[in-house]
Design an enzyme around this catalytic site. Structure first.
Site, PDB file in Angstrom:
ATOM      1  N   GLN A   1      -4.288  -1.503   9.561  1.00  0.00           N
ATOM      2  CA  GLN A   1      -4.283  -2.834   8.944  1.00  0.00           C
ATOM      3  C   GLN A   1      -4.999  -3.846   9.843  1.00  0.00           C
ATOM      4  O   GLN A   1      -4.678  -3.975  11.020  1.00  0.00           O
ATOM      5  CB  GLN A   1      -2.833  -3.272   8.662  1.00  0.00           C
ATOM      6  CG  GLN A   1      -2.724  -4.585   7.915  1.00  0.00           C
ATOM      7  CD  GLN A   1      -3.300  -4.556   6.497  1.00  0.00           C
ATOM      8  OE1 GLN A   1      -3.147  -3.582   5.767  1.00  0.00           O
ATOM      9  NE2 GLN A   1      -3.972  -5.620   6.111  1.00  0.00           N
TER      10      GLN A   1
ATOM     11  N   ASP B   1     -10.117   3.729   3.927  1.00  0.00           N
ATOM     12  CA  ASP B   1     -10.231   2.277   3.780  1.00  0.00           C
ATOM     13  C   ASP B   1     -11.668   1.813   4.067  1.00  0.00           C
ATOM     14  O   ASP B   1     -11.975   0.632   3.966  1.00  0.00           O
ATOM     15  CB  ASP B   1      -9.249   1.593   4.752  1.00  0.00           C
ATOM     16  CG  ASP B   1      -8.872   0.185   4.308  1.00  0.00           C
ATOM     17  OD1 ASP B   1      -8.909  -0.087   3.092  1.00  0.00           O
ATOM     18  OD2 ASP B   1      -8.535  -0.643   5.167  1.00  0.00           O
TER      19      ASP B   1
ATOM     20  N   LYS C   1       0.841  -1.204   0.000  1.00  0.00           N
ATOM     21  CA  LYS C   1       0.000   0.000   0.000  1.00  0.00           C
ATOM     22  C   LYS C   1       0.878   1.256   0.000  1.00  0.00           C
ATOM     23  O   LYS C   1       0.597   2.225  -0.701  1.00  0.00           O
ATOM     24  CB  LYS C   1      -0.970  -0.034   1.190  1.00  0.00           C
ATOM     25  CG  LYS C   1      -2.053  -1.100   0.996  1.00  0.00           C
ATOM     26  CD  LYS C   1      -2.814  -1.454   2.265  1.00  0.00           C
ATOM     27  CE  LYS C   1      -3.761  -2.621   1.980  1.00  0.00           C
ATOM     28  NZ  LYS C   1      -4.445  -3.134   3.176  1.00  0.00           N
TER      29      LYS C   1
END
Ligand code: NAP
Length: 275
Positions: free
Chosen positions: A96, A119, A52
């Site tokens: 994450q 996200d 990412k």
């Protein structure tokens, strides 16, 4: 037909590059940042975070990797998120998943400022998305929708079966397909006679986390097959054997859903820079 996520993700990145150049000019040369938080040392998660960060740099954004030890508490992680929320150069925050068990992941996801939730993990963002409002979607299902639309796969009136109901994938996937007027069935670990549901799918999404869990013998001829899984040996959650002769369209593993997740994250970060 192969739904080539790698190819589409590269195209999306190319388009984002020029947008980022304009944004940087407007900011007087300051480069906007995506903060990526990794708690602990899970090697797969570390690889995803690195990928990412690399994607950020490819389009001209900066990434700010934040590594926290596996012993981090909820309070410590919350403090870091609040610090990033307050940083004006940080336009997006990625935490994450999964975080170590002692951390309240939901509380930490929900601490992310909605404007920086690129996200698409906050409960508020999920709720608004489910209502059809324009917010950042959860990156993996949103990337899947982008891929399906790119290949002009009709969704309206189709029976979509999503296997898996996690907050970051299965549930938002189902909500997004519902918003596209699909008729949606969600299967999970307590579903009885799961293959009977899989057999009915016009659109099948595998989001289970078990290698080759869904067998090709259960897939209807002509179905569109989306495999979100990725496991050692390059297999997904759906068996590969004969898939090309059964499915009308399918995502390869690797090179299908994974690159679209990253492209969507970066796309939404660029959108956040424009706010
Ligand atoms: P997760 O949080 O572990 O959720 C897995 C889901 O599968 C749960 O809803 C679970 O049901 C269901 N499930 C587990 N065992 C089952 C069984 N025997 N029968 C039916 N359902 C079962 O996983 P996730 O984060 O959603 O990820 C799912 C997959 O997508 C994984 O392979 C992951 O690596 C992949 N993924 C890929 C990307 C990408 O960028 N490509 C991003 C995220 C995830 P219950 O709710 O009943 O427990």
């Amino acid at each position: 037909m192969i739904l080539d996520g790698k190819f589409l993700a590269t195209q999306i990145e190319q388009e984002l590059k020029s947008q980022v150049q304009t944004i940087v000019q407007k900011l007087g040369g300051k480069i906007p940042v995506l903060a990526t938080i990794l708690v602990g040392e899970d090697p797969s998660s570390a690889t995803y975070v690195k990928m990412k960060g690399n994607a950020c740099r490819r389009v001209g954004l900066d990434s700010l990797p934040v590594f926290l030890p596996g012993s981090t508490t909820t309070e410590e992680l919350l403090a870091k998120i609040l610090e990033l929320n307050a940083n004006p150069l940080v336009k997006g925050i990625l935490l994450q998943h999964p975080v170590p068990k002692q951390i309240n992941e939901r509380e930490c996801f929900d601490a992310i400022d909605l404007k920086k939730d690129v996200d698409g993990v906050t409960a508020l963002g999920f709720g608004l998305m489910s209502m059809g409002e324009r917010v950042y979607g959860s990156a993996t299902p949103k990337g899947i929708i982008t891929l399906l639309e790119h290949y002009n796969i009709p969704l309206e009136g189709k029976h979509a079966v999503v296997v898996g109901r996690s907050a970051i994938l299965g549930k938002p996937m189902a909500a997004m397909l519902l918003n596209k007027n699909s008729t949606v069935t969600i299967c999970h670990s307590k579903t009885q006679n799961l293959p009977d549901f899989v057999k009915q799918a016009d659109i099948l999404v595998g989001a289970v986390g078990i290698p080759q869990f869904i067998k090709t013998e259960c897939i209807k001829k002509g179905a569109v097959v989306i495999d979100a899984g990725y496991h050692n040996g390059g297999v997904g959650d759906i068996q590969k054997e004969n898939l090309e002769s059964i499915a009308s369209a399918y995502t390869p593993v690797p090179g299908g859903v994974g690159p679209m997740t990253i492209a969507t994250l970066i796309q939404q970060t660029v959108e956040a820079c424009l706010l």
